[in-house]
Design a protein around this motif. Sequence first.
Motif, PDB file in Angstrom:
ATOM      1  N   PRO A 184      -0.639   6.107 -10.377  1.00 25.24           N
ATOM      2  CA  PRO A 184      -1.651   7.354 -10.421  1.00 25.24           C
ATOM      3  C   PRO A 184      -3.188   6.878 -10.408  1.00 25.24           C
ATOM      4  O   PRO A 184      -3.362   5.785 -10.257  1.00 25.24           O
ATOM      5  N   ARG A 185      -3.974   7.782  -9.954  1.00 31.33           N
ATOM      6  CA  ARG A 185      -5.266   7.947  -9.528  1.00 31.33           C
ATOM      7  C   ARG A 185      -6.001   7.188 -10.472  1.00 31.33           C
ATOM      8  O   ARG A 185      -7.011   6.181 -10.125  1.00 31.33           O
ATOM      9  N   PHE A 186      -5.690   7.329 -11.880  1.00 27.31           N
ATOM     10  CA  PHE A 186      -6.606   6.585 -12.928  1.00 27.31           C
ATOM     11  C   PHE A 186      -6.606   5.287 -13.072  1.00 27.31           C
ATOM     12  O   PHE A 186      -7.455   4.665 -13.698  1.00 27.31           O
ATOM     13  N   ASN A 236       0.846  -1.137  -0.030  1.00 23.27           N
ATOM     14  CA  ASN A 236      -0.130   0.015  -0.107  1.00 23.27           C
ATOM     15  C   ASN A 236       0.839   1.157  -0.174  1.00 23.27           C
ATOM     16  O   ASN A 236       0.456   2.076  -0.597  1.00 23.27           O
ATOM     17  N   LYS A 245       2.288   1.444  -3.445  1.00 20.88           N
ATOM     18  CA  LYS A 245       1.362   2.081  -4.547  1.00 20.88           C
ATOM     19  C   LYS A 245       0.725   3.264  -4.164  1.00 20.88           C
ATOM     20  O   LYS A 245       0.475   3.929  -5.517  1.00 20.88           O
ATOM     21  N   ASN A 246       0.536   3.989  -3.024  1.00 20.30           N
ATOM     22  CA  ASN A 246       0.281   5.187  -2.974  1.00 20.30           C
ATOM     23  C   ASN A 246       1.302   6.324  -3.266  1.00 20.30           C
ATOM     24  O   ASN A 246       1.029   7.411  -3.788  1.00 20.30           O
ATOM     25  N   HIS A 289       3.051   5.616 -18.322  1.00 20.41           N
ATOM     26  CA  HIS A 289       2.702   7.046 -17.690  1.00 20.41           C
ATOM     27  C   HIS A 289       4.150   7.663 -17.040  1.00 20.41           C
ATOM     28  O   HIS A 289       4.187   8.916 -17.252  1.00 20.41           O
ATOM     29  N   ASP A 299      -5.766  -1.813  -7.152  1.00 22.02           N
ATOM     30  CA  ASP A 299      -6.453  -2.488  -6.063  1.00 22.02           C
ATOM     31  C   ASP A 299      -7.199  -3.807  -6.123  1.00 22.02           C
ATOM     32  O   ASP A 299      -7.251  -4.737  -5.250  1.00 22.02           O
ATOM     33  N   LYS A 311      -5.458   3.409 -10.073  1.00 25.07           N
ATOM     34  CA  LYS A 311      -5.662   2.751  -8.718  1.00 25.07           C
ATOM     35  C   LYS A 311      -6.626   1.822  -8.448  1.00 25.07           C
ATOM     36  O   LYS A 311      -6.125   0.772  -7.660  1.00 25.07           O
ATOM     37  N   GLY A 312      -7.826   2.137  -8.926  1.00 25.71           N
ATOM     38  CA  GLY A 312      -8.965   0.940  -8.676  1.00 25.71           C
ATOM     39  C   GLY A 312      -8.439  -0.440  -9.220  1.00 25.71           C
ATOM     40  O   GLY A 312      -8.842  -1.375  -8.680  1.00 25.71           O
TER      41      GLY A 312
END
Length: 132
Positions: A83-85, A75, A78-79, A129, A91, A87-88
């Motif tokens: 990137p946010r786009f 985690n 990962k954080n 990215h 996860d 992350k899902g």
Amino acid sequence: GLFNISALILGVSVPSQLEKYVDQARTCYAFQQYLAVYSLSRTILETAIRDIGQRKGRLPRDKGNVSHLELRDFNHMKNKIVPRFIKGEVDNIYAVTSGLIHGGKTVNKDEAKDVFKRSLDVIQKLYDHYRL
């Protein structure tokens, strides 16, 4: 089996260790070792995130026998890296593969191929990215 999964190609330059994991997963798929493919998919994902973090200077490098704890905390890595786009998706892959890693799940051919493909797709996006 190898022909069926050989179409899943990682189109970026990666470290030899990561390349070995990807090749091993393909071989395992060919020999119907779907549990191995599934668990290697998580290893491939973790290895790629660690590599990107180290190459970009966001994570420390291990030195000999000394291992940094933050390189063992998915985690945390990962954080710092993902990137946010995506992350899902990261996860989700981590969560579904955890079931097998912790001995609470088995998988079939289609599940193994799906998680392997999704892992390679995410890795491709990560390396693109960061332009590595």
